[in-house]
Design an enzyme around this catalytic site. Structure first.
Site, PDB file in Angstrom:
ATOM      1  CE  LYS A   1      -2.144  -0.839  -7.484  1.00  0.00           C
ATOM      2  NZ  LYS A   1      -2.923  -1.768  -8.589  1.00  0.00           N
TER       3      LYS A   1
ATOM      4  N   GLY B   1       4.107  -4.808 -16.097  1.00  0.00           N
ATOM      5  CA  GLY B   1       4.817  -5.489 -16.466  1.00  0.00           C
ATOM      6  C   GLY B   1       6.102  -5.780 -16.283  1.00  0.00           C
TER       7      GLY B   1
ATOM      8  CG  ASN C   1      -4.043  -0.117 -18.173  1.00  0.00           C
ATOM      9  OD1 ASN C   1      -4.885   0.626 -18.283  1.00  0.00           O
ATOM     10  ND2 ASN C   1      -3.040  -0.482 -17.472  1.00  0.00           N
TER      11      ASN C   1
ATOM     12  N   GLY D   1      -8.945   3.871 -18.341  1.00  0.00           N
ATOM     13  CA  GLY D   1      -9.991   4.497 -17.843  1.00  0.00           C
ATOM     14  C   GLY D   1     -10.399   4.708 -16.665  1.00  0.00           C
ATOM     15  CG  LEU D   2      -9.663   4.235 -13.187  1.00  0.00           C
ATOM     16  CD1 LEU D   2      -9.988   5.750 -11.952  1.00  0.00           C
ATOM     17  CD2 LEU D   2      -9.732   3.157 -12.037  1.00  0.00           C
TER      18      LEU D   2
ATOM     19  CG  ASN E   1      -6.369   3.678  -8.866  1.00  0.00           C
ATOM     20  OD1 ASN E   1      -5.781   4.139  -8.046  1.00  0.00           O
ATOM     21  ND2 ASN E   1      -7.224   2.841  -9.418  1.00  0.00           N
TER      22      ASN E   1
ATOM     23  CB  CYS F   1      -5.584   5.255 -12.069  1.00  0.00           C
ATOM     24  SG  CYS F   1      -6.042   4.922 -14.099  1.00  0.00           S
TER      25      CYS F   1
ATOM     26  CE  LYS G   1     -10.990  -0.730 -13.768  1.00  0.00           C
ATOM     27  NZ  LYS G   1      -9.432  -0.935 -14.626  1.00  0.00           N
TER      28      LYS G   1
HETATM   29  C1  LIG Z   1      -5.646  -3.562 -17.765  1.00  0.00           C
HETATM   30  C2  LIG Z   1      -4.387  -3.225 -16.501  1.00  0.00           C
HETATM   31  C3  LIG Z   1      -5.588  -1.934 -15.841  1.00  0.00           C
HETATM   32  C4  LIG Z   1      -5.412  -1.924 -15.110  1.00  0.00           C
HETATM   33  N1  LIG Z   1      -6.550  -1.651 -13.756  1.00  0.00           N
HETATM   34  C5  LIG Z   1      -6.217  -1.042 -12.318  1.00  0.00           C
HETATM   35  C6  LIG Z   1      -7.186  -0.416 -11.667  1.00  0.00           C
HETATM   36  O1  LIG Z   1      -8.506  -0.655 -11.663  1.00  0.00           O
HETATM   37  N2  LIG Z   1      -7.149  -0.065  -9.882  1.00  0.00           N
HETATM   38  C7  LIG Z   1      -5.322   0.474  -9.742  1.00  0.00           C
HETATM   39  O2  LIG Z   1      -4.939   0.326  -8.644  1.00  0.00           O
HETATM   40  N3  LIG Z   1      -5.048  -0.591 -10.784  1.00  0.00           N
HETATM   41  C8  LIG Z   1      -5.095  -1.052 -11.830  1.00  0.00           C
HETATM   42  N4  LIG Z   1      -3.741  -1.399 -13.127  1.00  0.00           N
HETATM   43  C9  LIG Z   1      -2.584  -1.202 -12.297  1.00  0.00           C
HETATM   44  C10 LIG Z   1      -2.118  -2.559 -11.735  1.00  0.00           C
HETATM   45  O3  LIG Z   1      -2.945  -3.676 -10.697  1.00  0.00           O
HETATM   46  C11 LIG Z   1      -0.526  -3.374 -10.875  1.00  0.00           C
HETATM   47  O4  LIG Z   1      -0.536  -1.831  -9.979  1.00  0.00           O
HETATM   48  C12 LIG Z   1       0.274  -2.769 -12.406  1.00  0.00           C
HETATM   49  O5  LIG Z   1      -0.552  -3.566 -13.519  1.00  0.00           O
HETATM   50  C13 LIG Z   1       1.450  -3.519 -12.571  1.00  0.00           C
HETATM   51  O6  LIG Z   1       1.598  -5.221 -11.613  1.00  0.00           O
HETATM   52  P1  LIG Z   1       2.439  -5.756 -12.747  1.00  0.00           P
HETATM   53  O7  LIG Z   1       3.465  -5.210 -13.769  1.00  0.00           O
HETATM   54  O8  LIG Z   1       1.685  -6.862 -12.391  1.00  0.00           O
HETATM   55  O9  LIG Z   1       0.450  -6.042 -13.796  1.00  0.00           O
HETATM   56  C14 LIG Z   1      -4.125  -1.831 -14.389  1.00  0.00           C
HETATM   57  C15 LIG Z   1      -3.205  -2.656 -14.702  1.00  0.00           C
HETATM   58  C16 LIG Z   1      -3.551  -3.080 -16.190  1.00  0.00           C
HETATM   59  C17 LIG Z   1      -2.889  -3.482 -17.118  1.00  0.00           C
END
Ligand SMILES: Cc1cc2nc3c(=O)[nH]c(=O)nc-3n(C[C@H](O)[C@H](O)[C@H](O)COP(=O)(O)O)c2cc1C
Ligand SMILES: Cc1cc2nc3c(=O)[nH]c(=O)nc-3n(C[C@H](O)[C@H](O)[C@H](O)COP(=O)(O)OP(=O)(O)OC[C@H]3O[C@@H](n4cnc5c(N)ncnc54)[C@H](O)[C@@H]3O)c2cc1C
Ligand SMILES: Cc1cc2nc3c(=O)[nH]c(=O)nc-3n(C[C@H](O)[C@H](O)[C@H](O)COP(=O)(O)OP(=O)(O)OC[C@H]3O[C@@H](n4cnc5c(N)ncnc54)[C@H](O)[C@@H]3O)c2cc1C
Ligand SMILES: Cc1cc2nc3c(=O)[nH]c(=O)nc-3n(C[C@H](O)[C@H](O)[C@H](O)COP(=O)(O)O)c2cc1C
Ligand code: FES
Ligand code: FES
Lengths: 294, 251, 294, 251
Positions: free
Chosen positions: A160, A212, A72, A75-76, A123, A126, A48
């Site tokens: 990222k 997704g 989603n 909110g970090l 990050n 976000c 996270k």
């Molecule tokens: C519930 C949730 C929490 C996430 N939290 C973070 C995060 O804390 N830091 C970050 O860089 N990306 C975060 N992401 C983004 C994911 O790491 C990823 O970049 C994004 O979901 C796309 O990949 P996916 O389609 O495989 O989920 C989060 C995504 C989701 C769904």
């Protein structure tokens, strides 16, 4: 479908067990859940995102499944420095620590807490945290400075990126100039839904990020673009849910991938994909990385 | 497939005790006892709640979101996502032990005729929830901390009086310290895997993705791998020691 | 689900029969197909984007259905001035002529050909046509100038935006400053897919744009953002496939909507949605436009 | 649901005539006669082709993409999307009339035993496609423009010799001028709705979205509403007058 071999060397400075990492923010808040995902077949895990101070996150609803994906606005939420203790038992494992801050200095502060990280993932992407993430990650200069400062901690630095920019290549290049060891593309796409019955946004934070399957074509495109623009490895992320998706990301230019939302359908997604993806007679992944560039 | 919240309209609000209300709404959800939903209180928050029937939740006022919920009345709307989680899977002779608002998921288990003996605990007589209905569907034993009704003391006091080994499944929900007392007794008798404990952790997504509800030491997700866990899975780790708050900090 | 009434007045300067237009580039190359869509229940139609010279478009594959949507890289094929004759029989119908050019002057030239248009929609947003569409539509000054020049033809001017920008509000405001009568949001999202078996991009043009359900949350978010930034009407577009989606777009801030990819599932989508959406006892749409802003 | 091109490997290339080749591939597609696919020639283009069997297409070299296709050999790969369109829906006594490469979709109809009489036309003897096979499954009548085989003249010449009204369905595919000659005769007899004409228009998406293949005057999509239309639907409008090229310009 072709099959590939397991990695024989480090990828972007990290000794991954296979080419698939758990994406940041997915089951990444506790050491135990990260450990579990490694046990369940992740080749590495990203934590996270950890920031300069503990944050409880946005009010709920914070995550809603929608057609083809999730939206989603967490909110970090993060325990800040307490997280050092969380992942202490994982020392030596391929754990990439995702960090964020509001300024390059804050990035540096957070990085200084994790001398055992296998790498840092910044990050800068976000889309739903004011003053953090994408709100600073759209500025090439800030991206470069954050990268430079974290680079001083002598670990691989992955940056990222957000897809919510006019030209992702410019941001990728800024990270490269700052000394990044890899680009991770992409974070979620700015999005929201409204409950028509309640006549109000469904996320507590009003807007959030789409992840997704729905964003897979957007992520492939981002990786493909970046592959032409930077010389450092790219980690593909966004909507991956099958071995074929992994290959597609590699052919677009990814040296490895991160998987997040697919956990929604199965917590075993890593081993399920690995069963299809790998074979001892497989070809080295390097042979296909970027091969779709014509 | 989209799982946007289902919007329901509250039809009735039942005052169960001074701090507990049941909200009945206009739609039915097919759930297994022990499964829960996420209740969206518009403009406030979304919080986990067990179903107390196919069309109701039973809520104890403990903080901001539940207080906001308490201000709602018939005609007001809520969003419901779910059902989520695994629920109880009882077999054979079943003992249920519920403390405080933890009685809710066990009440639905008893209502479906699956509980032989029910031990119900509360701080004081007027905080006993569902006692009348439970007496109709199970052998009900009551404990109050202050002795205003039934056994004077904790539910574990009653447990010590009965032959727990004669039960094949022991379903438990309530304050973690209460559950700890029960688990200790099952462990002592070597039957902790007969215990099914409904856990409470901070939930944000409820679909097994965000990690907010994960428990040490196995990293299991209360929302998806639980909320019901057998005693052997929780006897080591954080259970009864600590849990994590919304930021992930240990509390 | 609530129901609404049919529009009683013009929307953004156009006398629409209902709140749903056929989106640009969908069955929009011939007068007859546009007429057919009006007959099948579209409240108005937007033509294929017409440019300064006839273009055959990109080589195929030009459109591929993917999970949750379509990706396309048609390459703005259009018959240019010949299109005037195509739509001559539609005079008086709610036909919005979509136009594009490489410069404000070219926009002006094309606009000058269509004195019978009910309105112009400026395509400043197609993501896969070099020198056109989004490649100029990311620049606020150019957007303003194109709007100004077309505005001199004394017709309603709708400006269609790309979601592929860091801040869509800035572009929306530029259009408003240029005198736009409405903003259309959004065009497709930059995307691509790769055939892993052939190891090459599946679209003839390599990259293209994603449309359909997958982008609905992205489009809702864009409309919601714009509603806070501009005072002119917004036409919502992207992934709409049900009456509830139409209501959701309206609650986000759209005065009307455009529907494209949903034609893939049913050519009768307009009348199917209308059956759910409208009722004589329905509420006026104006009551819900933007109502989700909290 | 994703409809990415299915990648097939060419197993055999059959030279049918100097300008026609059949490409057999390694996968089967469940199609109805008259349905078509989009054939992706990697790096070149994607073009519509009728299935000439569940695992083959039969192609006439006419331009860039077909020329590129002709250079492929066993082991090379193609992408196939489809089947698309409506196909023929014959009933009763069936007459098929095919000219040039238009024989392909009718061949599959005849091969499935649905054609009673088949009129096959070509410019010259060596350009006759599928004649031997057709003779086995139908009453085959042949016309060549130059008289090198069978009737000397056009297929309409043969049509004028037979009792067309005795057929319930007349399935037609070939050059538009040939189809026009046939339609005129059906109209003259008032039986144009018995005619099923497989149309050819410029196709880009093949799924009824882009509008490239739309025909005047009804705005019907050849790819989705067709490619087979009954005579009454096409007798007015652009048929035999004009069609649109890739830009949408009339040609
Ligand atoms: C519930 C949730 C929490 C996430 N939290 C973070 C995060 O804390 N830091 C970050 O860089 N990306 C975060 N992401 C983004 C994911 O790491 C990823 O970049 C994004 O979901 C796309 O990949 P996916 O389609 O495989 O989920 C989060 C995504 C989701 C769904
Ligand atoms: C599976 C499950 C089933 C539950 N069933 C019921 C029930 O049937 N009836 C009932 O009254 N209560 C139930 N709860 C507890 C209920 O969720 C909390 O009482 C409620 O969230 C308190 O919210 P608040 O804003 O009023 O309190 P706050 O002031 O926010 O906090 C008070 C305490 O409530 C808990 N809490 C707050 N938010 C959450 C959250 N998002 N997830 C989990 N816990 C939270 C925390 O322990 C916190 O310390 C259940 C919890 C879980 C996990
Ligand atoms: C439903 C349908 C079924 C067909 N079945 C067969 C078949 O079984 N065998 C066969 O040999 N041919 C068939 N064709 C025709 C075939 O698609 C064209 O011959 C082919 O596209 C020519 O491509 P080219 O690049 O070689 O020619 P070009 O040099 O590009 O053009 C030559 C002519 O081919 C046609 N053409 C080119 N591209 C397309 C396109 N994308 N869509 C439609 N027409 C195009 C145009 O009429 C053009 O004037 C069919 C066409 C349709 C619409
Ligand atoms: C095949 C196709 C062609 C398109 N052509 C155009 C065009 O010419 N001009 C334009 O402004 N938008 C064009 N678009 C974008 C659509 O008008 C619309 O903005 C987009 O598809 C999102 O809406 P949807 O999800 O309802 O399809 C095209 C889209 C598709 C799928
Ligand atoms: S609440 Fe998100 S994983 Fe359990
Ligand atoms: S080819 Fe696109 S509509 Fe027919």
């Amino acid at each position: 479908m072709i099959q590939i071999k397991l990695p024989e060397e480090e990828i972007a400075g990290v000794p991954l067990r296979n080419h698939m990492l758990l994406a940041a923010g997915i089951l990444g808040t506790t050491g135990a859940s990260l450990k579990r995902m490694l046990n369940l077949g992740a080749g590495g895990v990203v934590t996270k995102s950890i920031g300069p101070k503990a944050i409880p996150g946005h009010h709920g609803p914070a995550l809603i499944p929608v057609d083809g994906g999730l939206i989603n606005a967490m909110g970090l939420p993060n325990p800040s420095k307490d997280f050092v203790e969380e992942i202490a038992p994982l020392k030596g494992e391929p754990v990439v620590v995702s960090i964020f801050g509001g300024t390059p200095e804050e990035f540096g502060t957070v990085a200084s807490w994790f001398p055992d990280a296998a790498a840092f993932e910044l990050n800068l992407s976000c889309p739903h945290a004011e003053g953090y993430g994408a709100s600073i990650g759209v500025n090439p200069r800030v991206v470069r400075e954050c990268t430079e400062i974290v680079k001083t901690y002598n670990k691989p630095v992955w940056v990222k990126l957000t897809p919510n920019v006019t030209d992702i290549k410019i941001i990728g290049k800024a990270a490269e100039e700052g000394g990044a060891d890899a680009i991770v593309a992409v974070n979620t796409v700015k999005a929201m839904r409204i409950s028509t019955e309640l006549r109000r946004p469904v996320l507590g934070n009003v807007f959030g990020g789409l992840s997704g399957k729905a964003i897979f074509p957007i992520a492939v495109r981002s990786v493909y673009d970046l592959y032409d623009a930077v010389d450092i490895p790219i980690i593909g992320c966004g909507g991956i849910s099958s071995a074929d998706n992994v290959l597609e990301m590699m052919m677009a230019g990814a040296s490895a991938v991160e998987i997040g939302s697919a956990i929604y359908d199965s917590v075993n997604v890593f081993s399920e994909i690995a069963a299809d993806l790998y074979s001892e007679d497989g070809i080295p992944a390097e042979e296909i990385v970027g091969c779709a560039h014509v | 497939m989209s799982e946007m919240p289902e919007i329901v309209t509250i039809t009735t609000v039942v005052n169960e005790t001074p701090t507990v209300k049941t909200f009945v709404f206009d739609k039915l959800f097919a759930f297994r006892p022990g499964q829960f939903c996420m209740v969206w209180i518009p403009g406030v928050d979304e919080i986990p709640m067990a179903f107390s029937a196919a069309n109701s939740i039973t809520v104890m006022k403990v903080g901001d979101a539940t207080e906001a919920l308490f201000s709602l009345k018939a005609g007001d709307k809520l969003g419901i996502r779910g059902p989520f989680g695994n629920g109880f899977s009882p077999s054979g002779k079943v003992l249920a032990i519920g403390g405080g608002i933890g009685v809710t998921p066990l009440f639905t288990l008893a209502a479906s005729g699956e509980v032989d003996t029910f031990i119900l605990g509360a701080r004081t007589r007027e905080e006993l929830v569902f006692a009348d209905d439970l007496a109709k569907v199970s052998d009900l034993k009551i404990a109050t901390d202050d002795g205003t009704f039934g056994f004077h003391g904790f539910v574990t006091g009653i447990l010590d009086q009965i032959d727990v080994v004669s039960y094949d499944t022991i379903c438990v929900c309530g304050p973690e310290m209460m559950m700890k007392g029960i688990l200790d007794r099952l462990v002592a008798k070597g039957i902790e895997s007969r215990g099914q404990f409904s856990m409470h952790r901070y939930m944000k997504c409820a679909v097994g993705v965000c990690g907010s509800c994960c428990m040490d030491e196995h990293g299991l997700r209360v929302c998806k791998d639980g909320p019901v866990f057998t005693g052997d899975l929780i006897k080591t780790g954080e259970f009864a020691h600590y849990h994590r708050g919304p930021s992930g900090r240990k509390e």
